[in-house]
Design a protein around this motif. Sequence first.
Motif, PDB file in Angstrom:
ATOM      1  N   ARG A   1      13.938  -4.380 -14.136  1.00  0.00           N
ATOM      2  CA  ARG A   1      14.148  -3.433 -15.221  1.00  0.00           C
ATOM      3  C   ARG A   1      13.190  -2.257 -15.177  1.00  0.00           C
ATOM      4  N   THR A   2      12.164  -2.330 -14.305  1.00  0.00           N
ATOM      5  CA  THR A   2      11.168  -1.268 -14.278  1.00  0.00           C
ATOM      6  C   THR A   2      11.398  -0.265 -13.161  1.00  0.00           C
ATOM      7  N   PHE A   3      12.586  -0.269 -12.585  1.00  0.00           N
ATOM      8  CA  PHE A   3      12.884   0.642 -11.476  1.00  0.00           C
ATOM      9  C   PHE A   3      12.554   2.081 -11.831  1.00  0.00           C
ATOM     10  N   SER A   4      12.858   2.488 -13.039  1.00  0.00           N
ATOM     11  CA  SER A   4      12.688   3.892 -13.422  1.00  0.00           C
ATOM     12  C   SER A   4      11.229   4.310 -13.477  1.00  0.00           C
ATOM     13  N   THR A   5      10.315   3.361 -13.448  1.00  0.00           N
ATOM     14  CA  THR A   5       8.897   3.709 -13.527  1.00  0.00           C
ATOM     15  C   THR A   5       8.233   3.798 -12.158  1.00  0.00           C
ATOM     16  N   TYR A   6       8.985   3.593 -11.096  1.00  0.00           N
ATOM     17  CA  TYR A   6       8.432   3.647  -9.750  1.00  0.00           C
ATOM     18  C   TYR A   6       8.797   4.949  -9.053  1.00  0.00           C
ATOM     19  N   GLY A   7       7.833   5.483  -8.331  1.00  0.00           N
ATOM     20  CA  GLY A   7       8.171   6.513  -7.379  1.00  0.00           C
ATOM     21  C   GLY A   7       8.914   5.856  -6.223  1.00  0.00           C
TER      22      GLY A   7
ATOM     23  N   ALA B   1      17.545   5.735  13.790  1.00  0.00           N
ATOM     24  CA  ALA B   1      16.401   4.940  13.356  1.00  0.00           C
ATOM     25  C   ALA B   1      16.867   3.923  12.320  1.00  0.00           C
ATOM     26  N   THR B   2      15.979   3.019  12.002  1.00  0.00           N
ATOM     27  CA  THR B   2      16.189   2.162  10.836  1.00  0.00           C
ATOM     28  C   THR B   2      15.567   2.858   9.640  1.00  0.00           C
ATOM     29  N   TYR B   3      16.336   2.993   8.589  1.00  0.00           N
ATOM     30  CA  TYR B   3      15.881   3.695   7.396  1.00  0.00           C
ATOM     31  C   TYR B   3      15.546   2.674   6.307  1.00  0.00           C
ATOM     32  N   TYR B   4      14.365   2.844   5.745  1.00  0.00           N
ATOM     33  CA  TYR B   4      13.867   1.932   4.731  1.00  0.00           C
ATOM     34  C   TYR B   4      13.647   2.665   3.410  1.00  0.00           C
ATOM     35  N   CYS B   5      13.993   2.016   2.314  1.00  0.00           N
ATOM     36  CA  CYS B   5      13.581   2.552   1.027  1.00  0.00           C
ATOM     37  C   CYS B   5      12.392   1.732   0.531  1.00  0.00           C
ATOM     38  N   ALA B   6      11.602   2.351  -0.320  1.00  0.00           N
ATOM     39  CA  ALA B   6      10.386   1.709  -0.802  1.00  0.00           C
ATOM     40  C   ALA B   6      10.059   2.198  -2.206  1.00  0.00           C
ATOM     41  N   ALA B   7       9.315   1.366  -2.931  1.00  0.00           N
ATOM     42  CA  ALA B   7       8.939   1.678  -4.306  1.00  0.00           C
ATOM     43  C   ALA B   7       7.426   1.699  -4.441  1.00  0.00           C
ATOM     44  N   SER B   8       6.945   2.687  -5.180  1.00  0.00           N
ATOM     45  CA  SER B   8       5.506   2.881  -5.326  1.00  0.00           C
ATOM     46  C   SER B   8       5.122   2.969  -6.795  1.00  0.00           C
TER      47      SER B   8
ATOM     48  N   ASP C   1       0.047   8.716  -3.389  1.00  0.00           N
ATOM     49  CA  ASP C   1       0.693   9.717  -2.559  1.00  0.00           C
ATOM     50  C   ASP C   1       2.019   9.178  -2.030  1.00  0.00           C
ATOM     51  N   LEU C   2       3.107   9.739  -2.493  1.00  0.00           N
ATOM     52  CA  LEU C   2       4.425   9.233  -2.116  1.00  0.00           C
ATOM     53  C   LEU C   2       4.787   9.547  -0.669  1.00  0.00           C
ATOM     54  N   LYS C   3       3.996  10.361   0.004  1.00  0.00           N
ATOM     55  CA  LYS C   3       4.248  10.658   1.410  1.00  0.00           C
ATOM     56  C   LYS C   3       3.571   9.643   2.334  1.00  0.00           C
ATOM     57  N   SER C   4       2.781   8.766   1.752  1.00  0.00           N
ATOM     58  CA  SER C   4       2.033   7.795   2.541  1.00  0.00           C
ATOM     59  C   SER C   4       2.577   6.394   2.334  1.00  0.00           C
ATOM     60  N   ALA C   5       2.917   5.729   3.431  1.00  0.00           N
ATOM     61  CA  ALA C   5       3.475   4.386   3.355  1.00  0.00           C
ATOM     62  C   ALA C   5       2.520   3.395   2.702  1.00  0.00           C
ATOM     63  N   SER C   6       1.233   3.655   2.811  1.00  0.00           N
ATOM     64  CA  SER C   6       0.236   2.717   2.286  1.00  0.00           C
ATOM     65  C   SER C   6       0.253   2.623   0.763  1.00  0.00           C
ATOM     66  N   PHE C   7       0.878   3.561   0.085  1.00  0.00           N
ATOM     67  CA  PHE C   7       0.924   3.542  -1.379  1.00  0.00           C
ATOM     68  C   PHE C   7       2.203   2.890  -1.912  1.00  0.00           C
ATOM     69  N   TYR C   8       3.013   2.329  -1.049  1.00  0.00           N
ATOM     70  CA  TYR C   8       4.243   1.684  -1.483  1.00  0.00           C
ATOM     71  C   TYR C   8       4.037   0.186  -1.604  1.00  0.00           C
ATOM     72  N   ASN C   9       4.560  -0.356  -2.685  1.00  0.00           N
ATOM     73  CA  ASN C   9       4.340  -1.757  -3.006  1.00  0.00           C
ATOM     74  C   ASN C   9       5.488  -2.667  -2.559  1.00  0.00           C
TER      75      ASN C   9
END
Length: 123
Positions: A27-33, A92-99, A103-111
Amino acid sequence: QVQLVESGGGLVQAGGSLRLSCAASGRTFSTYGMGWFRQAPGKEREFVAAITWFAGNTYYADFVKGRFTISRDNAKNTLYLQIDSLKPEDTATYYCAASRRGDLKSASFYNYWGQGTQVTVSS
């Protein structure tokens, strides 16, 4: 906890288009980058595009050059990536991610990450 499932990949000829989707649970999808990354064989995962959770601000990698459009529908808990004028180098393989933050441009900030969807572009 957020679970992400990508879809919409496939085999397409150069110049074609695809629309990738990422369905999110929770339910918290809207709060993630949210962001899209891609990884080609033998290469590192790279940032493609991202969108903030509140204002919907968007960010793109330089190589996108107007061909990609990221969007989100918080009511449907879904993230999209419209890809036009596909090139073989977009394969490529395309991945979606939630943060949660950072910094949304950095993979390290995605949970949270999806399993990926394969995009193959033939010349």
